[in-house]
Write a protein that holds these residues in place. Structure first.
Motif, PDB file in Angstrom:
ATOM      1  N   ILE A 169       0.527   6.313   7.214  1.00  0.00           N
ATOM      2  CA  ILE A 169      -0.656   6.860   7.889  1.00  0.00           C
ATOM      3  C   ILE A 169      -0.754   8.339   7.529  1.00  0.00           C
ATOM      4  CG2 ILE A 169      -1.802   7.314  10.099  1.00  0.00           C
ATOM      5  CD1 ILE A 169      -0.207   5.041  11.328  1.00  0.00           C
ATOM      6  N   LEU A 170      -1.911   8.762   7.039  1.00  0.00           N
ATOM      7  CA  LEU A 170      -2.141  10.186   6.783  1.00  0.00           C
ATOM      8  C   LEU A 170      -3.027  10.732   7.888  1.00  0.00           C
ATOM      9  CD1 LEU A 170      -2.929  10.760   2.981  1.00  0.00           C
ATOM     10  CD2 LEU A 170      -0.824  11.263   4.228  1.00  0.00           C
ATOM     11  N   ILE A 223      -2.624   0.427  -1.030  1.00  0.00           N
ATOM     12  CA  ILE A 223      -4.082   0.466  -1.045  1.00  0.00           C
ATOM     13  C   ILE A 223      -4.603   1.470  -0.012  1.00  0.00           C
ATOM     14  CG2 ILE A 223      -6.162  -0.919  -0.658  1.00  0.00           C
ATOM     15  CD1 ILE A 223      -4.618  -3.315  -1.751  1.00  0.00           C
ATOM     16  N   GLN A 224      -5.457   2.371  -0.487  1.00  0.00           N
ATOM     17  CA  GLN A 224      -6.057   3.370   0.406  1.00  0.00           C
ATOM     18  C   GLN A 224      -7.100   2.693   1.286  1.00  0.00           C
ATOM     19  OE1 GLN A 224      -8.518   6.216  -1.644  1.00  0.00           O
ATOM     20  NE2 GLN A 224      -8.847   7.467   0.177  1.00  0.00           N
ATOM     21  N   LEU A 258      -3.389   4.517   5.448  1.00  0.00           N
ATOM     22  CA  LEU A 258      -4.522   4.683   6.362  1.00  0.00           C
ATOM     23  C   LEU A 258      -5.024   6.117   6.269  1.00  0.00           C
ATOM     24  CD1 LEU A 258      -3.515   2.747   9.617  1.00  0.00           C
ATOM     25  CD2 LEU A 258      -5.025   2.014   7.761  1.00  0.00           C
ATOM     26  N   ASP A 259      -6.311   6.259   6.002  1.00  0.00           N
ATOM     27  CA  ASP A 259      -6.932   7.568   5.798  1.00  0.00           C
ATOM     28  C   ASP A 259      -8.174   7.625   6.693  1.00  0.00           C
ATOM     29  OD1 ASP A 259      -8.636   9.562   4.782  1.00  0.00           O
ATOM     30  OD2 ASP A 259      -8.916   8.571   2.843  1.00  0.00           O
ATOM     31  N   GLY A 260      -8.056   8.370   7.803  1.00  0.00           N
ATOM     32  CA  GLY A 260      -9.202   8.447   8.720  1.00  0.00           C
ATOM     33  C   GLY A 260      -9.087   7.500   9.899  1.00  0.00           C
ATOM     34  N   ILE A 308       4.384   8.485   8.924  1.00  0.00           N
ATOM     35  CA  ILE A 308       3.156   9.040   9.498  1.00  0.00           C
ATOM     36  C   ILE A 308       3.200  10.521   9.160  1.00  0.00           C
ATOM     37  CG2 ILE A 308       1.775   9.400  11.577  1.00  0.00           C
ATOM     38  CD1 ILE A 308       3.276   7.060  12.859  1.00  0.00           C
ATOM     39  N   ILE A 309       2.275  10.966   8.323  1.00  0.00           N
ATOM     40  CA  ILE A 309       2.347  12.331   7.794  1.00  0.00           C
ATOM     41  C   ILE A 309       1.086  13.105   8.148  1.00  0.00           C
ATOM     42  CG2 ILE A 309       2.668  13.739   5.731  1.00  0.00           C
ATOM     43  CD1 ILE A 309       3.877  11.190   4.391  1.00  0.00           C
TER      44      ILE A 309
END
Ligand code: ADP
Length: 199
Positions: free
Chosen positions: A4-5, A27-28, A84-86, A111-112
């Motif tokens: 997770i970003l 996968i983004q 996960l982006d957003g 989780i970054i």
């Protein structure tokens, strides 16, 4: 590997997620991209989401959770992992995600948070709006940006202590150059791979 970003609008999550996808093959999953695709395709969700996104507010938890929960169970994502982006963008989304992950037996490896300075964010997004010329996102103007940053502060930032309290949050300096940020992220991801090799 599942990641997770976290980080505010304009922090570079999307760029970095793309780079991690290219390098590691996960996968983004960008809820913003998925919603914009729904808007472009004119689906029911897209029709509902458009006005909300244009003014910088959040689409309902129910809608985005539905989209993500379906997607993370698909075969390609199961096989390759995800970034996960957003998402999650509210504490309710984070809790729901945890619940689903436990039910499905899916783990999160990192989780970054990309940490940034708020003033610099404004400068970056204004640049992004300029650079993309005519092809500007409907929500990429200074006014909506302010709104999105406020929404981040009010609704999304509270997720950070939720993850940090559980000792799950790692931080990367998002103010460094794109290249440096990628390198910091790769160090985190490779460290884990190295530990697994040694075990
Ligand atoms: P940015 O990170 O640049 O703010 P995104 O592309 O991630 O932009 O999201 C654009 C818009 O899509 C958000 O302002 C919001 O309206 C909607 N959106 C994206 N992800 C979510 C989410 N997880 N929950 C609710 N709304 C979302």
């Amino acid at each position: 590997m599942n990641i997770i970003l976290m980080g505010p609008p304009g922090c570079g999550k999307g760029t970095q997620a793309q780079r991690l996808q290219d390098r590691y093959g996960m996968i983004q999953l960008s809820t913003g991209d998925m919603l914009r695709a729904a808007v472009a395709a004119g689906t029911e969700i897209g029709k509902q989401a458009k006005a909300i996104m244009d003014r910088g507010d959040l689409v309902s938890d129910e809608v985005v959770v539905g989209i993500i929960v379906d997607r993370i169970q698909e075969a390609d994502v199961q096989a390759k992992g995800f970034i996960l982006d957003g998402f999650p963008r509210t504490v309710a989304q984070a809790k729901k995600l945890d619940q689903v992950l436990v039910e499905k037996g899916i783990g999160i490896d990192h989780i970054i948070e990309l940490t940034v300075d708020e003033a610099a964010l404004f400068a970056r997004i204004e640049n992004r709006a300029k650079e993309s010329g005519g092809d500007v996102r409907a929500d990429d103007n200074a006014e909506t940006l302010k709104k999105r940053i406020m929404v981040y502060r009010d609704q999304t930032a509270p997720i950070l202590p939720y993850y940090d309290g559980a000792g799950r949050l790692e931080k990367v300096d998002g103010m460094a150059s794109i290249e440096d940020v990628t390198q910091q992220l790769e160090e985190i991801l490779d460290r884990r791979a190295e530990a697994a090799r040694r075990a």
